[in-house]
Design a protein around this motif. Structure first.
Motif, PDB file in Angstrom:
ATOM      1  N   LYS A  56       0.646  -1.192  -0.134  1.00  0.00           N
ATOM      2  CA  LYS A  56       0.068   0.004  -0.040  1.00  0.00           C
ATOM      3  C   LYS A  56       0.935   1.151  -0.038  1.00  0.00           C
ATOM      4  O   LYS A  56       1.822   1.418   0.971  1.00  0.00           O
ATOM      5  CB  LYS A  56      -0.845  -0.031   1.265  1.00  0.00           C
ATOM      6  CG  LYS A  56      -2.060   0.872   1.317  1.00  0.00           C
ATOM      7  CD  LYS A  56      -2.587   0.882   2.894  1.00  0.00           C
ATOM      8  CE  LYS A  56      -3.573   1.714   2.849  1.00  0.00           C
ATOM      9  NZ  LYS A  56      -4.228   1.407   4.263  1.00  0.00           N
ATOM     10  N   ARG A  58      -0.148   4.513  -0.623  1.00  0.00           N
ATOM     11  CA  ARG A  58      -0.854   5.604   0.070  1.00  0.00           C
ATOM     12  C   ARG A  58      -2.389   5.341   0.298  1.00  0.00           C
ATOM     13  O   ARG A  58      -2.843   4.305  -0.445  1.00  0.00           O
ATOM     14  CB  ARG A  58      -0.572   6.882  -0.585  1.00  0.00           C
ATOM     15  CG  ARG A  58      -1.069   6.959  -1.993  1.00  0.00           C
ATOM     16  CD  ARG A  58      -0.741   8.290  -2.824  1.00  0.00           C
ATOM     17  NE  ARG A  58      -0.935   8.474  -4.058  1.00  0.00           N
ATOM     18  CZ  ARG A  58      -2.097   8.577  -4.912  1.00  0.00           C
ATOM     19  NH1 ARG A  58      -3.129   8.768  -4.266  1.00  0.00           N
ATOM     20  NH2 ARG A  58      -1.955   8.445  -6.242  1.00  0.00           N
ATOM     21  N   SER A  59      -3.185   6.087   0.929  1.00  0.00           N
ATOM     22  CA  SER A  59      -4.621   5.838   1.098  1.00  0.00           C
ATOM     23  C   SER A  59      -5.357   7.422   1.271  1.00  0.00           C
ATOM     24  O   SER A  59      -4.434   8.196   1.643  1.00  0.00           O
ATOM     25  CB  SER A  59      -4.885   5.131   2.187  1.00  0.00           C
ATOM     26  OG  SER A  59      -4.721   5.755   3.565  1.00  0.00           O
ATOM     27  N   SER A  61      -6.974   8.296   3.781  1.00  0.00           N
ATOM     28  CA  SER A  61      -7.023   8.589   4.712  1.00  0.00           C
ATOM     29  C   SER A  61      -5.531   9.135   5.668  1.00  0.00           C
ATOM     30  O   SER A  61      -5.427   9.754   6.447  1.00  0.00           O
ATOM     31  CB  SER A  61      -7.733   7.870   6.052  1.00  0.00           C
ATOM     32  OG  SER A  61      -6.679   6.255   5.858  1.00  0.00           O
ATOM     33  N   LEU A  89      -2.897  -3.424  -3.353  1.00  0.00           N
ATOM     34  CA  LEU A  89      -3.818  -2.568  -3.715  1.00  0.00           C
ATOM     35  C   LEU A  89      -3.770  -2.090  -5.072  1.00  0.00           C
ATOM     36  O   LEU A  89      -2.512  -1.973  -5.773  1.00  0.00           O
ATOM     37  CB  LEU A  89      -3.595  -1.032  -2.933  1.00  0.00           C
ATOM     38  CG  LEU A  89      -4.501  -0.581  -1.793  1.00  0.00           C
ATOM     39  CD1 LEU A  89      -5.809  -0.975  -2.329  1.00  0.00           C
ATOM     40  CD2 LEU A  89      -4.189  -1.099  -0.643  1.00  0.00           C
ATOM     41  N   TYR A  94      -6.879   6.566  -5.697  1.00  0.00           N
ATOM     42  CA  TYR A  94      -6.884   6.886  -4.333  1.00  0.00           C
ATOM     43  C   TYR A  94      -5.708   6.020  -3.592  1.00  0.00           C
ATOM     44  O   TYR A  94      -5.323   6.536  -2.488  1.00  0.00           O
ATOM     45  CB  TYR A  94      -7.972   6.654  -3.908  1.00  0.00           C
ATOM     46  CG  TYR A  94      -9.314   7.320  -4.323  1.00  0.00           C
ATOM     47  CD1 TYR A  94      -9.701   8.539  -3.695  1.00  0.00           C
ATOM     48  CD2 TYR A  94      -9.948   6.972  -5.447  1.00  0.00           C
ATOM     49  CE1 TYR A  94     -10.676   9.399  -4.387  1.00  0.00           C
ATOM     50  CE2 TYR A  94     -10.951   7.747  -6.073  1.00  0.00           C
ATOM     51  CZ  TYR A  94     -11.375   8.707  -5.417  1.00  0.00           C
ATOM     52  OH  TYR A  94     -12.476   9.578  -6.016  1.00  0.00           O
ATOM     53  N   PHE A  95      -5.333   5.253  -3.854  1.00  0.00           N
ATOM     54  CA  PHE A  95      -4.229   4.470  -3.191  1.00  0.00           C
ATOM     55  C   PHE A  95      -2.796   4.442  -4.002  1.00  0.00           C
ATOM     56  O   PHE A  95      -1.831   3.565  -3.424  1.00  0.00           O
ATOM     57  CB  PHE A  95      -4.802   3.167  -3.044  1.00  0.00           C
ATOM     58  CG  PHE A  95      -5.816   2.862  -1.899  1.00  0.00           C
ATOM     59  CD1 PHE A  95      -5.722   2.565  -0.690  1.00  0.00           C
ATOM     60  CD2 PHE A  95      -7.184   3.054  -2.424  1.00  0.00           C
ATOM     61  CE1 PHE A  95      -6.467   2.760   0.217  1.00  0.00           C
ATOM     62  CE2 PHE A  95      -8.286   3.063  -1.507  1.00  0.00           C
ATOM     63  CZ  PHE A  95      -7.864   2.998  -0.174  1.00  0.00           C
ATOM     64  N   SER A 217      -7.230  -3.953   9.041  1.00  0.00           N
ATOM     65  CA  SER A 217      -7.086  -2.576   9.425  1.00  0.00           C
ATOM     66  C   SER A 217      -6.786  -2.235  10.848  1.00  0.00           C
ATOM     67  O   SER A 217      -7.120  -2.552  11.545  1.00  0.00           O
ATOM     68  CB  SER A 217      -7.988  -1.566   8.680  1.00  0.00           C
ATOM     69  OG  SER A 217      -8.292  -1.842   7.460  1.00  0.00           O
ATOM     70  N   GLU A 240      -0.472  -0.356   6.564  1.00  0.00           N
ATOM     71  CA  GLU A 240       0.391   0.831   7.078  1.00  0.00           C
ATOM     72  C   GLU A 240       1.353   0.450   7.928  1.00  0.00           C
ATOM     73  O   GLU A 240       2.560   1.117   8.079  1.00  0.00           O
ATOM     74  CB  GLU A 240      -0.743   1.572   7.827  1.00  0.00           C
ATOM     75  CG  GLU A 240      -0.236   3.216   7.872  1.00  0.00           C
ATOM     76  CD  GLU A 240      -1.250   4.146   8.514  1.00  0.00           C
ATOM     77  OE1 GLU A 240      -2.477   3.978   7.983  1.00  0.00           O
ATOM     78  OE2 GLU A 240      -0.824   4.670   9.537  1.00  0.00           O
TER      79      GLU A 240
END
Ligand SMILES: O=P(O)(O)OC[C@@H](O)[C@@H](O)c1c[nH]c2ccccc12
Length: 261
Positions: A56, A58-59, A61, A89, A94-95, A217, A240
């Motif tokens: 991942k 980025r996201s 949030s 991802l 968005y990611f 998560s 993360e």
């Protein structure tokens, strides 16, 4: 409109565009269509750690930044750490992910790969298969029961396993059906980004035993996993916590080693 609704609007447009340029026959010509998939649910059942590690960048949030490491470095690190499977991802907007990331992951490791995507159409399941995925994610918050049924049946017909993600009791009740393999409780509300392990704890008892339970998560400590295990969770999806370090594979190795102690 909340962020999840926005993502889905964008995703539906994206799928229409992609369908118009890459025909299904081209996806079906991929070597991976002839290849057997590997079962994540079996790995989780037989594992003590149950870690599903995520690639991942980025996201929405949080701008999680992967410190310039390649997909190959990250996923090989996860595999040698002893992860049961890897989530990749593939959403770009968005990611910061892509189907290329999935393909590179497939070329690098032999453990089960999840295409982590907002799936709204069978076409994306064909893409997942064509790029080497072993399983797909379906998100109950954005699908009707009928859609979950059709999409999960389609995935199973291609030999892919299905991880169904829920966030509350209503989503869980609407979704339970035999074509699912694993049920994941997302500790993060995708509409508000609120994170709490309590979501996993509260829903655990309502998930029938035939599904492998996964907690997703916001997991950043060994203690969190020890807290969740008594509720019947066999899988723990972590992104993360590994990706924010300067060596995701090493972070996963240390984490899994500590879990075994
Ligand atoms: O980075 P975290 O907090 O460890 O979370 C990983 C994973 O659970 C999260 O990325 C996720 C869970 N469900 C999703 C659906 C879409 C996109 C992303 C996700």
């Amino acid at each position: 409109m909340n962020i999840l609704d926005k993502i889905i609007v964008d995703k539906k447009r994206e799928v229409i565009l992609k369908k118009s340029i890459i025909p299904v026959s081209q996806l079906e010509a991929s070597v991976f269509f002839a290849k057997e998939t590997i079962s994540l649910s079996q790995n989780l059942r037989n594992s003590n750690s149950g870690i599903i590690a995520e690639h991942k960048r980025r996201s929405p949030s949080k701008s999680v930044i992967n410190h310039g490491f390649t997909v190959e470095e990250v996923v090989k690190g996860y595999e040698s750490a002893g992860a049961c499977g890897i989530s990749v991802l593939t959403d770009g907007k968005y990611f910061g992910g892509s189907l290329d990331d999935l393909l590179l992951a497939r070329a690098s490791v032999n453990i089960p790969l999840l295409r982590k995507e907002f799936i709204v159409d069978e076409y994306q399941i064909l893409e997942a298969k064509a790029h080497g995925a072993d399983l797909i994610l379906l998100i109950a918050a954005v699908l009707t029961r009928e859609e979950i049924k059709l999409l999960s049946e389609f995935a199973k017909s291609l030999g892919l396993e299905v991880l169904l993600e829920v966030h509350n009791q209503e989503e869980l009740e609407k979704s339970i059906m035999p074509t699912l393999d694993m049920i994941g409780v997302n500790n993060r509300n995708l509409k508000t980004f609120e994170v709490s392990l309590d979501f996993s704890k509260q829903l655990a008892a309502q998930i029938p035993d035939e599904f492998v339970k996964v907690s997703e998560s916001g997991i950043s400590s060994i203690e969190a996993i020890q807290e969740l295990k008594p509720y019947g969770y066999k899988g723990f999806l972590i992104g993360e916590n590994f990706m924010k370090t300067d060596n995701a594979g090493k972070a996963a190795t240390e984490f899994i080693k500590q879990l075994a102690l």
